[in-house]
Scaffold this active site. Sequence first.
Site: not given
Lengths: 406, 406
Positions: B153, B179, B190, B277, B401
Site C-alpha cells: 500500500t 507489506k 504486522t 512511512e 498520512n
Amino acid sequence: MAVGLNKPSRLLPIEGIKIATVAAGIRYPDRDDMVLMTMVDGATTAGVFTQNKFCAAPVTLAKQHLSQSMPRALLINSGNANAGTGIQGMDNAVASCAAVAKKFNCKLSEVLPFSTGVIGEQLSMDKLQAGIASLVENGRQDNWLSAAEAIMTTDTLAKGSSRQLIINGETITITGMVKGSGMINPNMATLLAYVATDACIDSQLLQVMLEKSSAASFNRITVDSDTSTNDALMLIATGKTKLALMSSMDEPASQLFYESLESLLIELATAVIRDAEGATKFVKVTIKNGHSLADCETIAYSMAHSPLVKTALFASDPNWGRLLMAIGKADVRSLDVSKIAVKINDLNLLKNGEPANDYTEAAGQAVFQQDEIEITVDLNQGDANYHVWTSDLSHDYVSINADYRS
Amino acid sequence: MAVGLNKPSRLLPIEGIKIATVAAGIRYPDRDDMVLMTMVDGATTAGVFTQNKFCAAPVTLAKQHLSQSMPRALLINSGNANAGTGIQGMDNAVASCAAVAKKFNCKLSEVLPFSTGVIGEQLSMDKLQAGIASLVENGRQDNWLSAAEAIMTTDTLAKGSSRQLIINGETITITGMVKGSGMINPNMATLLAYVATDACIDSQLLQVMLEKSSAASFNRITVDSDTSTNDALMLIATGKTKLALMSSMDEPASQLFYESLESLLIELATAVIRDAEGATKFVKVTIKNGHSLADCETIAYSMAHSPLVKTALFASDPNWGRLLMAIGKADVRSLDVSKIAVKINDLNLLKNGEPANDYTEAAGQAVFQQDEIEITVDLNQGDANYHVWTSDLSHDYVSINADYRS
C-alpha cells in the site's frame, strides 16, 4: 496558528501580588525571558508538579521548598529548562533562589524556581544573576500580561484569563496565565501555569482545590503524549479581600469560588491546546458509558495520541476508519464493538458497531473541515465517562520540533 | 526513502506453493493488487492476527476458518482493508472465499481471506470476483516477488527474503514476504506477512514456532504506535522435502530450523521499519538491566513512540534531553534515575544519572546524523532486557498520512 484563540487584552491585577519581567538574554534576543512574582506576607500557595521521573532541578527544589515554607517569591525563566543538568543544575537552581532571598531578606525556602525551554543545557548564571538584580527593583501589580509573554517558548501568543465573582457582597478576582504548546501530556499540571486570587483560603484547602481543578483541566489535555520534565501549576491566595477565610469545600463560598477556579483552569488548559504546536484543529474526544473510568480514559488517549487520527484531522479527511482503529487498539479488558456508536459533532459514523446508514462522504467532509471538532464515542456498556482535549498533527508540528533546538 | 534496504532481487520458490497475482483495479491503477497463494494437500499452516478489537472482517473469518481446517488457499487484496464495514463486509469476505472454494472444489473453510488498505469502505465485489477468475488460472511457484509487490500500500518497495539451510543432508528453504509501513505497532503480527517452507512440521509445533518468532520480531517494531485492524502473519510448511516431520522444539532439527525462521522474521520485521512511512532513520532502542521485562518494554515504547524523540531523530539534532523526558514519563513503578546510563551508538550521554563528562555537541551531532542509530539505556537496577525497532517522524510521514486516502 492558534485555533479560536486571541491574546488577552488585559489580565486583572491581584492585590498582594507584584510581578516584574526582564530580558536577560538566556536564549531569545529582544524579548523578556525572566519573571519574578512576589506575594504579600500571609498569602497561601499550593502547587502541583510533573511526575516525570527525570524532573528538572527547579521542580525538585520547588517541591522541597514548598514543603518547608509558604513562598514569598516565584522566579521563572524561559529558554532553558535546567533539566537533565545533574548536580550542576541543582547548584544553579539553589544559587538563583539564594540571590532572590538575599535581595528580599527572606529564607531560601521561601523562593521557588521554575524553568522552561531546552533540556540538557546548563543555565548561564551570569545572565540569570543580572536578570535577578533588575527584577527585584521593578515589581508591579498590573503586569500579568508581560509575564505571560515572558514565559513563552514555542507558544505563538500569551495565554491567560481573569474571573471576577461576588461572594457575600465582596468582589473576588482570580487571574491565571499559562505557557505551553508542545511536550504536553501533563501528569499533574502543564508546563508552567500561575493562578492567583485575592480571596483568603486555608493552605490545605487551596491544595485540595488545586488538585481537583487540575484533574478536570490540565490533566485532560494532550498535544503529543510527551510529559514534560518541568510541568508546574501554582495557585496563590493573597487574602487581601475582606471575605472570611475559606477552610472547607463544604462552605458555600468555597463552592462558588471553586466553580470559578475550575472554569478558569479549563479555559487556560484548552488555551494550551488551541495554541498547540502546529495546531490547525481543536478537538474534544469524549468517551461515554464505558465499564469504568479507566477504560474510558484509556480509549480517549488511544484516540488523542494516535498519529493516524491526528494526521487525518490535519488533512480534514473524513478517514473515520482510523477512529475505529484507535478505539480497537486501546488496551482495555473487554469491549463489545457491536454496541459502539461513534459521532463526529452531530454526524453519525457508527451505530451498534455498523456503519451509520445516514452517513455520506459529503457530510463527513463538511464536518472534518471545521476548526473545532468533537468526537463522541458511546460505548453503551456502562455509566463511566471521560473526555480529553487535543490537537492535530501537522507539518508545522514536525517543523517546530525538528527545528526547535538547532 | 527506505533506510538501508533494497528490493530483493529474487525470492526462492517453495515446492508445494503456487502464487498468482492480478491487477483487479480495486484502488490503484496499473498495478497488481490481488494475490492467490495455494498450498499442496498436506501442508500445515499457522497464523497470528491483530488484537485490535475492531479487527477487519477478513481477520475474523480467517481466524475462524483456520480453527476449522488446514488452509488450501490464501486470498489477499490491497487497496481496501474491508475493516469497519459491518455485516456487509463480512458477507463480502465470505463470498470471496466461496468463489475461490468453488473453483478449487475445496471447502469454504479451507480458504482464508486477507485485506489491507483503506478502512471503512466496502469492497467492489465485481472487481474482486473478476480478479479471482483470473487468479485461479495463473499460479506459479516462482512468483513470490510479484506477490510482494501486489500486497503493497504505502510501502515504497517490495519486501521479502529467503533462507536455505541443510538439516541431515537435506536442503530446506524458507521464503517470506511482508507489506507494511504505517499503522505499525503490531500486537501479534504486522499488517500482512507470509512465510513458507518446504520442511515438514507438525501444525501445533508450527504455531508454537510462529508465536515465539513473532514475539522476537514483528511484536518489537513500531512506526507510529497505531495497531492495524488487519495485521496477519501466516507460516506455511508444505512438507515437500524428505526430512522427517518436526514435532517438538526439543529436536535438534527444530532448533536449527527455528534459528533460521527467527532470523528471517527479524529481517522482514526490520524491513518494515526501514521502509516505514517517511522514514529517514532506522533506530534500535535497547533497555538493559531493568527490574522486569515489563518495565523495560514500557520504557522502550515510551521512547519509540515519543513524537519529540522522533522529530529530534528526523532533524539529526542531538537534543538528548528528549530521551530523558521519554524515559522519565514512562509509567513504571519505580525508577532510580541516579543509576541510569544512556548511550547513542558508542557515545555516552548520561552516566549515573549525570551528563557524561566526555560528551561534546560535535560528537553528538556526528552520531545523530547517521542513518542507523542505536539508543541504549542501562537502568542498572535488575537483569531484564528488551529492545524495539522504530523510525523517525518526518514531514513525509505527515504528508503520506494526510494525503493517503484523499
